[in-house]
Write a protein that holds these residues in place. Sequence first.
Motif, short mmCIF file in Angstrom:
data_model
loop_
_atom_site.label_atom_id
_atom_site.label_comp_id
_atom_site.label_asym_id
_atom_site.label_seq_id
_atom_site.Cartn_x
_atom_site.Cartn_y
_atom_site.Cartn_z
N ARG A 75 0.81 -1.21 0.00
CA ARG A 75 0.00 0.00 0.00
C ARG A 75 0.86 1.27 0.00
NH1 ARG A 75 -1.45 2.70 4.30
NH2 ARG A 75 -1.04 0.93 5.69
N LEU A 76 1.98 1.26 0.72
CA LEU A 76 2.84 2.45 0.75
C LEU A 76 3.51 2.69 -0.60
CD1 LEU A 76 4.56 2.23 4.25
CD2 LEU A 76 2.54 3.52 3.57
N HIS A 77 3.91 1.60 -1.27
CA HIS A 77 4.47 1.74 -2.62
C HIS A 77 3.44 2.33 -3.56
CE1 HIS A 77 5.70 0.51 -6.67
NE2 HIS A 77 6.93 0.47 -6.21
N ASN A 78 2.22 1.81 -3.49
CA ASN A 78 1.19 2.28 -4.41
C ASN A 78 0.78 3.72 -4.15
OD1 ASN A 78 1.34 -0.24 -5.47
ND2 ASN A 78 -0.70 -0.91 -4.88
N ALA A 79 0.90 4.16 -2.90
CA ALA A 79 0.59 5.56 -2.60
C ALA A 79 1.56 6.51 -3.28
CB ALA A 79 0.62 5.77 -1.09
N LEU A 80 2.79 6.03 -3.52
CA LEU A 80 3.80 6.86 -4.17
C LEU A 80 3.81 6.71 -5.69
CD1 LEU A 80 6.84 6.29 -1.75
CD2 LEU A 80 5.53 8.40 -2.03
N TYR A 81 3.54 5.50 -6.17
CA TYR A 81 3.77 5.21 -7.60
C TYR A 81 2.50 4.84 -8.36
CZ TYR A 81 8.48 4.90 -5.68
OH TYR A 81 9.66 5.16 -5.03
N GLY A 82 1.37 4.76 -7.70
CA GLY A 82 0.15 4.40 -8.39
C GLY A 82 -0.34 3.02 -8.00
N GLU A 83 -1.62 2.78 -8.22
CA GLU A 83 -2.27 1.56 -7.74
C GLU A 83 -2.04 0.35 -8.64
OE1 GLU A 83 -3.98 1.31 -4.92
OE2 GLU A 83 -3.61 3.40 -4.40
N ASP A 84 -1.31 0.51 -9.74
CA ASP A 84 -1.25 -0.57 -10.73
C ASP A 84 0.00 -1.44 -10.61
OD1 ASP A 84 0.54 1.35 -11.55
OD2 ASP A 84 0.05 1.18 -13.68
N THR A 85 0.76 -1.33 -9.52
CA THR A 85 1.99 -2.09 -9.39
C THR A 85 1.89 -3.12 -8.28
OG1 THR A 85 3.33 -0.24 -10.19
CG2 THR A 85 4.48 -2.00 -9.02
N GLY A 86 2.33 -4.36 -8.58
CA GLY A 86 2.47 -5.41 -7.58
C GLY A 86 3.90 -5.93 -7.62
N HIS A 87 4.18 -6.89 -6.77
CA HIS A 87 5.54 -7.38 -6.64
C HIS A 87 5.56 -8.90 -6.49
CE1 HIS A 87 6.31 -3.15 -5.83
NE2 HIS A 87 5.40 -3.22 -4.88
N PHE A 88 6.69 -9.51 -6.84
CA PHE A 88 6.90 -10.92 -6.54
C PHE A 88 8.13 -11.05 -5.66
CE2 PHE A 88 9.84 -10.44 -10.11
CZ PHE A 88 10.87 -11.33 -9.82
N GLY A 89 8.29 -12.22 -5.06
CA GLY A 89 9.45 -12.42 -4.21
C GLY A 89 9.61 -13.86 -3.78
N MET A 90 10.70 -14.10 -3.05
CA MET A 90 11.01 -15.40 -2.45
C MET A 90 10.93 -16.53 -3.48
SD MET A 90 9.31 -14.85 1.34
CE MET A 90 10.50 -15.88 2.20
N ILE A 91 11.44 -16.24 -4.68
CA ILE A 91 11.41 -17.23 -5.75
C ILE A 91 12.56 -18.21 -5.59
CG2 ILE A 91 12.61 -15.55 -7.26
CD1 ILE A 91 10.21 -18.34 -8.44
N ASP A 92 12.21 -19.48 -5.54
CA ASP A 92 13.19 -20.57 -5.52
C ASP A 92 12.57 -21.74 -6.25
OD1 ASP A 92 15.60 -19.86 -3.82
OD2 ASP A 92 14.00 -19.41 -2.39
N ALA A 93 13.35 -22.40 -7.10
CA ALA A 93 12.79 -23.53 -7.86
C ALA A 93 13.91 -24.35 -8.47
CB ALA A 93 11.86 -23.01 -8.97
N ILE A 94 13.55 -25.56 -8.86
CA ILE A 94 14.49 -26.42 -9.57
C ILE A 94 14.70 -25.86 -10.97
CG2 ILE A 94 13.82 -28.44 -8.21
CD1 ILE A 94 12.22 -29.40 -10.68
#
Length: 374
Positions: A75-94
Motif C-alpha cells: 500500500r505504501l508503494h502504491n501511494a507513491l507510484y500508483g495503484e497498478d503495481t504489484g511485486h513478486f518475491g522469495m522465488i526458488d525452484a528447480i
Amino acid sequence: MVYTEMVVNKYDLEAFISFPSSLYKNDPNWIPPLFIERAEHLSKKNPGSEHIKWQAWVAKKEGVVVGRITAQIDRLHNALYGEDTGHFGMIDAIDDNEVFSALFAAAEEWLRSCGARKITGPFSLNINQESGLLIDGFDTPPSIMMPHGKPYYSKHIGLQGYEKGTDLLAYWMRCSELYFSPSLTRLMNQVRNKVTIRCINRKRFSEEMQIMRGIFNSGWQHNWGFVPFTEHEFATMGEQLKFLVPDDMIYIAEIDSIPCAFIVGLPNINEAIADLNGRLLPFGWAKLLWRLKISGVRTARVPLMGVCQEYQFSRIGPVIALLLIEALRDPFAKRNIDALEMSWILESNTGMRTILERIGATPYKTYRLYEKQF
C-alpha cells in the motif's frame, strides 16, 4: 505435470519455508535462515504486514515441492507510484522452466485480481527487506539479510517476460585495507570541527531509532522503488538491533546539534548460524549467543546508512559518509572483525560507489530487480 498450491495454513507455510534447504543442500555457500525468523517474517509479527498484502504458492511435481513464490501488494508503494503495481518475491525452484512458468502464472493471476498491471521484484516482502535476485557472486555466502540464489534463475525469469529494472551492488572490503588517501584525509579534517559523530544513546534508543528513520526516509526518497519505513518497522528493527549490535557500531552525525546522517554496522549473523540448519533448538540458542557475545564473528555488514537529502549534493555530504565509515574502524578492530560488506548500493548511485572504491572497497555481488508490464 507441474501444478501450484496456495499456502493457506501452517503446514503449507512450513513446506514453503523449508523448501530452500532441500534445494540448496549441496551448495557450500548456502546458509539456512532460522526457521523461527522466517515464520515470523511471514506473519502478523512482521510490521510490514500493516501495509503489505501477500500470497504464497508452492509448485509441486509428482506430489513433491519443486518451487515457491510470493506475490504482494504494498500500500505504501502504491501511494507513491500508483495503484497498478504489484511485486513478486522469495522465488526458488528447480532448474525447470515449466516450474517457473507455473509459479509466475499463479503470482501474476493473483496480482491482476488485485488490480496490478505491472510487477517488480523480487522483494521479500518489500524493498526495505531482502531485495534482488543474485546474478553475480555465487561463490561466496550471503551476508545477513541478503539473498542467495541459483545461477539459472535469471534465465528462467527472463523467459517469463521480465526485464531488468535496476541492479543492486554489494561491496566487500578488508578492514585492514581501509584506506583514506591524503586528499580524502584533508577533506575529512576540514569538516571535523563542523560535524559531530556520536554513538547511539541506548538510554534513548527508541527516540534515536526514529531519528534514524527520518534521515533514511529523507536521504533515500528519490531512489529507485523507494518505500518509506514506518515508525513501527523502525521500532521493531530497533528491538532487534538493541540485542545484536553494540552501541559503538551505530553512529549518528550531527551538524549544529541537528542529526543529518547515520550508519549501522551489523555483525554478520549468517556467519554465526551457518551450521545450525535453521534451528535454534535444542542447542542452537547457546551456540548463537556464544558466537555473538563471546567468540565473535569475523565479518560484518553495513545494512543501513543515510545522509539527509539537503546534504547529499553538497560538498560536505560525501565527507560525512566518510567520517561515519571511519568511525566503525576502531569498533571493528576491537572485535577482530576482518572484513565488511556494504550493501546494497544502487548501480546508479555513482557518488557512494566512488566513495567506497576510493577507500578500498570492491563490488563483489550483483542483485537484479526485474519488472514486467502485463
